[in-house]
Design an enzyme around this catalytic site. Sequence first.
Site, short mmCIF file in Angstrom:
data_model
loop_
_atom_site.label_atom_id
_atom_site.label_comp_id
_atom_site.label_asym_id
_atom_site.label_seq_id
_atom_site.Cartn_x
_atom_site.Cartn_y
_atom_site.Cartn_z
CB SER A 1 38.20 45.90 42.41
OG SER A 1 39.38 45.15 42.52
CB ALA A 2 36.52 51.14 45.10
N GLY B 1 43.63 42.51 41.41
CA GLY B 1 43.33 43.95 41.34
C GLY B 1 42.42 44.31 40.19
N GLY C 1 46.51 50.40 41.42
CA GLY C 1 45.95 50.68 42.75
C GLY C 1 44.70 51.52 42.70
CB CYS D 1 59.99 41.21 55.63
SG CYS D 1 61.70 41.29 55.14
#
Length: 553
Positions: free
Chosen positions: A263-264, A50, A489, A407
Amino acid sequence: MSTPGPRPVRAARGNTLTARNWQTEAALRMFHNNLDAEVAERPDDLVVYGGTGKAARNWASFDAITRELTDLSEDETLLVQSGKPVGVVRTHEWAPRVLIANSNLVGDWATWPEFRRLEAAGLTMYGQMTAGSWIYIGTQGILQGTYETFAAVAAKRFGGTLRGTLTLTAGLGGMGGAQPLAVTMNDGVALCVEVDPVRARRRVETRYLDELADDLDDAIARVERAKREGEALSVGVIGNAAEVVPELLRRGVEIDIVTDQTSAHDPLAYLPRGVDLDDWADYAAKKPDEFTDRSRDSMAEHVEAMVGFLDAGAEVFDYGNSIRGEAKLGGYDRAFDFPGFVPAYIRPLFCEGKGPFRWAALSGDPADIAATDRAILDLFPENESLARWIRMARDRVAFQGLPARICWLGYGERHLAGLRFNEMVANGEISAPVVIGRDHLDCGSVASPYRETESMADGSDAIADWPLLNALVNTASGASWVSIHHGGGVGIGRSIHAGQVTVADGTALAGQKIERVLTNDPGMGVFRHVDAGYERADEVAAERGVRIPMARP
Ligand code: NAD
């Protein structure tokens, strides 16, 4: 004394302790696992994934964290401030062994330039979501979420399958690399643009990407043939997305779905057009302001082409990297014409407390994960899509570092899995303890108005009390380590989020902690969505006995 520097890192394996107890051994192994060369994108720089998401602030901090975890007792807690161990306090055996706060800044100061100033002064680091909280499990960590997202796209627009459709995306990094496999798992064709050939080759080696094309013409020919023949195929092409995406639009290539995972979120981690790959690091370090302007201009062109595909009828969404926000700063007004993936596909799952539940086998033995896969299939026999996922993951996912599985499970399910794993450790069905954690991207652990909390029904997108309550709840419930981060994020100034990891070491005490943490943690998602007015969350709360003091009648 010389400054400590990079060296290969690999977590211990097997069931012999190197620390004093399994709670701290687990933290130590997962910390080291994050920096294993099989797992991390740039381990020498302590960067896990990231953009610049790091596990420790510098190598001296790495050594100190290792030393403290090795020595820590069952009634002590280590405090980590943005990747640096800053204190050890006496607590009690129900308390977390590690408390972590990464990248947090006071509101008016929460900007990339101020963050970078503090980082350059050695005072902070960027923790992303699972990098600085030591529960990254490689590209698999995002694979099921990406698979579910593309499955939702298939259900919404293409009759339940991506067969015969072409998806265009960019970015084949630690997380973005999951996209090609997620598309082919849904039987579609993916064309993935990546500027760095090393990253693209790594995805081929780990079986996430099927093949790399020689050039754009070759890539187009390969994907058009596969689309025509209904074959599932992923093809990578080396190029800059700010050039290639507009070029594909100009050429009129028939693309059905468009998204992006470069990775904007960090303008210095997105390569502007016209800048050579080899000059990237130096240019970004020496002239960050000029580089930022250029990368935002490029993102504006990239997003303009995405909107061009939207106008031509394609399904277009932002996959959680803030590219719309950056393109808007780059001067493109229609950047928010397409939605983020959470409001478009994921929010109904969040209303059920569903999110990315993950676990890793501290033994290092893949047979332990195979045993847990069987346990999940036994526990939830009625959940066909979960069973399909587990079978596909078993067959197609290559482990990176310690074997792990992910999951999506909801409220009322996660604690059953956790308790089962704890029993399996106790009775020897699994050869060593298992850690159970999750991404910070979860139903009740994030405030992120461009991503997890975009377009909340009551307009509460930017309310950040929820992730803070989430961290407090996990601390009070017995998690083994708890983290609060900022900026993951979507970048600095745009998110606040929390994580927890709980160790199943086979003891009765671990069972009690697991039951509470894995009930209360997803419970935060139910509270969050009831409070925001989602009817599905009301139903889940009523059906599953979640106590809501001011529930709607
Ligand atoms: P990463 O830094 O490991 O990889 C990014 C990749 O983009 C690199 O390989 C880089 O070479 C490539 N790239 C940069 N500029 C480019 C350009 N102009 N053209 C083509 N390729 C370019 O990052 P990652 O871990 O893969 O994460 C990608 C993004 O997704 C980040 O913004 C991250 O915050 C976000 N993210 C989203 C989710 C989600 O659930 N949707 C989860 C995790 C991360």
